[in-house]
Scaffold this active site. Sequence first.
Site, PDB file in Angstrom:
ATOM      1  N   LYS A  93       0.819  -1.207   0.000  1.00 34.06           N
ATOM      2  CA  LYS A  93       0.000   0.000   0.000  1.00 34.06           C
ATOM      3  C   LYS A  93       0.860   1.267   0.000  1.00 34.06           C
ATOM      4  CE  LYS A  93      -4.368  -1.651   1.828  1.00 34.06           C
ATOM      5  NZ  LYS A  93      -4.171  -3.122   1.886  1.00 34.06           N
ATOM      6  N   GLU A 115     -10.798   6.566   2.307  1.00 30.41           N
ATOM      7  CA  GLU A 115     -11.674   5.637   2.991  1.00 30.41           C
ATOM      8  C   GLU A 115     -10.817   4.477   3.470  1.00 30.41           C
ATOM      9  OE1 GLU A 115     -10.971   5.446  -0.179  1.00 30.41           O
ATOM     10  OE2 GLU A 115     -10.511   3.289  -0.288  1.00 30.41           O
ATOM     11  N   SER A 384       2.297  -9.708  -0.215  1.00 33.29           N
ATOM     12  CA  SER A 384       1.859  -8.311  -0.314  1.00 33.29           C
ATOM     13  C   SER A 384       2.022  -7.549   1.001  1.00 33.29           C
ATOM     14  CB  SER A 384       0.400  -8.244  -0.763  1.00 33.29           C
ATOM     15  OG  SER A 384      -0.414  -9.066   0.050  1.00 33.29           O
TER      16      SER A 384
HETATM   17  C1  LIG Z   1      -4.960  -4.141   1.330  1.00 33.91           C
HETATM   18  C2  LIG Z   1      -4.187  -5.383   1.158  1.00 33.91           C
HETATM   19  C3  LIG Z   1      -4.471  -6.299   0.124  1.00 33.91           C
HETATM   20  C4  LIG Z   1      -5.636  -6.148  -0.822  1.00 33.91           C
HETATM   21  O1  LIG Z   1      -5.563  -5.091  -1.703  1.00 33.91           O
HETATM   22  P1  LIG Z   1      -5.223  -5.258  -3.256  1.00 33.91           P
HETATM   23  O2  LIG Z   1      -5.597  -3.938  -3.813  1.00 33.91           O
HETATM   24  O3  LIG Z   1      -6.038  -6.389  -3.803  1.00 33.91           O
HETATM   25  O4  LIG Z   1      -3.777  -5.548  -3.346  1.00 33.91           O
HETATM   26  C5  LIG Z   1      -3.665  -7.401  -0.021  1.00 33.91           C
HETATM   27  N1  LIG Z   1      -2.638  -7.645   0.837  1.00 33.91           N
HETATM   28  C6  LIG Z   1      -2.349  -6.805   1.849  1.00 33.91           C
HETATM   29  C7  LIG Z   1      -1.221  -7.124   2.755  1.00 33.91           C
HETATM   30  C8  LIG Z   1      -3.106  -5.660   2.047  1.00 33.91           C
HETATM   31  O5  LIG Z   1      -2.817  -4.843   3.066  1.00 33.91           O
END
Ligand SMILES: *Cc1c(COP(=O)(O)O)cnc(C)c1O
Length: 421
Positions: A93, A115, A384
């Site tokens: 993010k 948001e 992620s």
């Molecule tokens: C917010 C988040 C996601 C989901 O968001 P995408 O826009 O689909 O990437 C995935 N993994 C983590 C660790 C997140 O914080």
Amino acid sequence: MNLFNFQPGHEGYYGEYGGAYIPEILWSTIEELKTALKNAKADPDFWQEYISLMQSYSCRPTPISYLENLSRELGGAQLYVKREDLNHTGSHKANNVMGQGLLTKRLGKTRVIAETGAGQHGVATATMAARFGFECVIYMGTEDVARQRPNVFWMEQLGATVVPVTDGSQTLKDAINEAMRDWVTNYPTTHYVLGTACGTHPFPEMVAWFQSLIGTEAREQMLSQYGSMPDKVFACVGGGSNALGLFQGFLDDESVELVGVEAGGKGLDSGAHATRLTSREGSVGVAQGYKTYFLQNNDGQMLHTHSISAGLDYIGVSPILSHLKQTGRIRFEAATDNEVIEALKLVMKKEGLIPALESAHAFARAIQEAPALPKHTKLLINQSGRGDKDIFTVADAIRDENWEHFIQGKAKDYESRNIYS
Ligand SMILES: *Cc1c(COP(=O)(O)O)cnc(C)c1O
């Protein structure tokens, strides 16, 4: 494949998905944003400034780790992980919010709004606002404010104002509506920092662009450090930004299979999941300013979503992903809550990594497919985010008794004395 080479008269459309369904009052703001994005994309200095900022503030380039132990354990394909968890605030993010911060500066605006559901995007935005000196207001459903106290605490410490939204179900979609209302009123000074590759054009394009550095780095790293391209690439899919970020590095490499993993929750037949692209309940509709697959009933009423990971618990999905599903370029799968917890436990024990519950969906699918694949096959998984934030959920799911005692003890402490006096 240039995703953003729009057909004449169809700007902002990916196949039949996307578009800009917005109130007239926002037209000029959206035009201004489109122009700023176009100019930024044409300006190599802007991208260089972005890369430098991410290098000095958010540990980029993030490494790719080879999972030797887990690969041996599974006995098939070799597993590699792109470490987006090492970003500042613990997930990909950071890429999006810092990019939008630079764009906000370019627009000459001084206030940002966002948001947030689980609070992760709120914390990331508050961090960015502090760094750039912007005023920051975060909209969050009252229900989510109560559930996500640690993130609310950090947003406030970072200087943001958190506004609890009491409308509707008091969760993410109500927070989105309230943020839109703020934007309509305050657009001359305010940029709306959308959290994922969804929403009205040009947000999907903009967020996908900022996240594309994940895939650019990953392709280069696989070739230079591990000698060849991955055969399959796995990413979890909430709104779709981390998946699009990584996948963009490999879109033109036809030999690379792209696998997006949605939140299967309690199972696809349970009515408690968040699979817009892999279940029967997802269908095409227009909401929140764009056209895509939503989890909705026949009347277009949004359905209740469920996932063990708050970040994947969302009714819409990026229009770019809907398009790439239709063209067949991406295969979509789902992982259930139980599969995700099992995958997480295995990855922690074998590799010492603590992926976020969201990311553990991508691991779960890769772990399922790896054993049947030849040993020379390479699977690349996007981690992620990091899992520290999930301690309450994970400790609950694995029923750790000592953790329960700890929480009960804390509660008693608070009852027996007023710690603020
Ligand atoms: C917010 C988040 C996601 C989901 O968001 P995408 O826009 O689909 O990437 C995935 N993994 C983590 C660790 C997140 O914080």
